[in-house]
Scaffold this motif. Structure first.
Motif, PDB file in Angstrom:
ATOM      1  N   GLY A 167      10.743   6.464  -0.145  1.00 10.63           N
ATOM      2  CA  GLY A 167       9.340   6.261   0.200  1.00 10.63           C
ATOM      3  C   GLY A 167       9.018   6.578   1.642  1.00 10.63           C
ATOM      4  O   GLY A 167       7.844   6.733   1.993  1.00 10.63           O
TER       5      GLY A 167
ATOM      6  N   GLU B 275       3.190   7.944   1.649  1.00  8.20           N
ATOM      7  CA  GLU B 275       4.592   7.774   1.272  1.00  8.20           C
ATOM      8  C   GLU B 275       5.263   9.109   0.999  1.00  8.20           C
ATOM      9  O   GLU B 275       4.617  10.110   0.728  1.00  8.20           O
ATOM     10  CB  GLU B 275       4.708   6.875   0.036  1.00  8.20           C
ATOM     11  CG  GLU B 275       4.256   7.534  -1.250  1.00  8.20           C
ATOM     12  CD  GLU B 275       4.658   6.749  -2.495  1.00  8.20           C
ATOM     13  OE1 GLU B 275       5.622   5.982  -2.426  1.00  8.20           O
ATOM     14  OE2 GLU B 275       3.997   6.930  -3.526  1.00  8.20           O
TER      15      GLU B 275
ATOM     16  N   SER C 217      10.548   7.918  -5.281  1.00  3.86           N
ATOM     17  CA  SER C 217       9.705   6.732  -5.194  1.00  3.86           C
ATOM     18  C   SER C 217       9.043   6.470  -6.546  1.00  3.86           C
ATOM     19  O   SER C 217       9.042   7.325  -7.434  1.00  3.86           O
ATOM     20  CB  SER C 217       8.637   6.912  -4.118  1.00  3.86           C
ATOM     21  OG  SER C 217       7.810   8.021  -4.415  1.00  3.86           O
ATOM     22  N   ASP C 218       8.459   5.287  -6.703  1.00  3.81           N
ATOM     23  CA  ASP C 218       7.880   4.887  -7.990  1.00  3.81           C
ATOM     24  C   ASP C 218       6.870   5.891  -8.508  1.00  3.81           C
ATOM     25  O   ASP C 218       6.849   6.215  -9.695  1.00  3.81           O
ATOM     26  CB  ASP C 218       7.216   3.513  -7.864  1.00  3.81           C
ATOM     27  CG  ASP C 218       8.242   2.393  -7.735  1.00  3.81           C
ATOM     28  OD1 ASP C 218       9.419   2.631  -8.080  1.00  3.81           O
ATOM     29  OD2 ASP C 218       7.875   1.301  -7.279  1.00  3.81           O
ATOM     30  N   SER C 219       6.014   6.410  -7.643  1.00  4.46           N
ATOM     31  CA  SER C 219       4.957   7.308  -8.106  1.00  4.46           C
ATOM     32  C   SER C 219       5.501   8.669  -8.526  1.00  4.46           C
ATOM     33  O   SER C 219       4.800   9.449  -9.167  1.00  4.46           O
ATOM     34  CB  SER C 219       3.895   7.494  -7.017  1.00  4.46           C
ATOM     35  OG  SER C 219       4.478   7.999  -5.834  1.00  4.46           O
TER      36      SER C 219
END
Length: 292
Positions: free
Chosen positions: A150, A158, A183-185
């Protein structure tokens, strides 16, 4: 041409043993641009996207023209300079857009990627941007890797994630292997919640949908843009082209990266679920792009 190696998600079965305590590693920022490369051929410079040799007609949004401003006689012979050409995908890199960031050098004689010390030396010698490096040293732990996810030195918000390189690792076939954490996205594999739709009951659908994520579809759409198959100003009117192009690509990508998730199901059924699930995901990507 030599395509850049596939960066494998850390945790995939092929990544067992890639990182061990004490191994010398480099942690680089994973940039959300277009994979690009160039090399010297005599006194000329030839340039490539991930899949195609470039020209003034197929220029990877200006990358080809940029390579032609370099002095070919300064480049090493027998190597390929790999990097990221920062063009608009999902992330905004502000003033860093439309620039090249060197991340690897491939030796065509030894058929290996060079040590990062050589990459750094060449970036200085040739006055090239170097990929942001978060850490270089001994591998400590998975938690240490996670602490960099991130972060970004180039993005506005991010970062997409990190690429971790143990240049000395070779698999049983003698091939190098680098790994990624995102990262999560940007996660291409997500835990699939129990379905609420009564029509959504099959194990095949749950398995396929766990890896057919918006992030994966979005990545493949922007590859179509990079390859000149799709205009960067694509919209809802391009749905037909996108769906036609993505079906086979997504199936191949999922088989390559997430075979374990779908190995128990017939290819015909997997392709059917992809075909049925893809349109609303593509529509969502387009709507989000148009709203930005």
């Amino acid at each position: 041409m030599n395509k850049y190696m596939d960066i494998v998600r850390l945790g995939h079965k092929t990544t067992v043993g890639v990182l061990n305590e004490g191994d010398h590693i480099v942690i680089q920022e994973k940039l959300d641009g277009a994979n690009a490369s160039f090399k010297r051929e005599g006194n000329d410079i030839i340039a490539f996207s991930r899949n195609t040799q470039l020209s003034s007609e197929n220029n990877l949004r200006g990358f080809y023209e940029w390579t032609q401003t370099l002095d070919a006689t300064n480049l090493l012979e027998g190597v390929i300079y790999f990097g990221e050409w920062l063009v608009k995908h999902k992330l905004d890199y502000g003033n860093n857009m439309n620039q090249f960031y060197l991340f690897d050098i491939y030796n065509e004689y030894s058929q290996d990627y060079e040590k990062f010390s050589i990459v750094k030396f060449e970036s200085v010698r040739l006055n090239l941007n170097l990929i942001p490096v978060f850490y270089e040293g001994e591998y400590k732990s998975f938690e240490h890797l996670e602490s960099f996810i991130g972060k970004t030195e180039l993005g506005v918000n991010e970062g997409e994630g990190i690429v971790v390189k143990n240049i000395n690792y070779q698999d049983r076939y003698g091939k190098q292997l680098f790994v990624k954490l995102v990262s999560d996205s940007f996660r291409e594999v997500q835990k699939q919640k129990a379905p609420k739709d009564p029509n959504y009951t099959s194990e095949e659908q749950a398995a396929v949908k766990s890896v057919l994520t918006k992030a994966r579809v979005e990545k493949m759409i922007y590859k179509l843009v990079d390859e000149n198959v799709l205009d960067e100003r694509f919209g809802i009117e391009d749905m037909g082209t996108i769906l036609k192009q993505l079906g086979n690509r997504l199936y191949d990508d999922i088989v390559k990266e997430e075979y374990e998730a779908i190995k128990n199901y017939e290819e015909k059924e997997v392709r059917r679920v992809i075909g049925k699930s893809l349109p609303p995901i593509v529509k969502s990507v387009i709507q989000e792009k148009e709203a930005a």
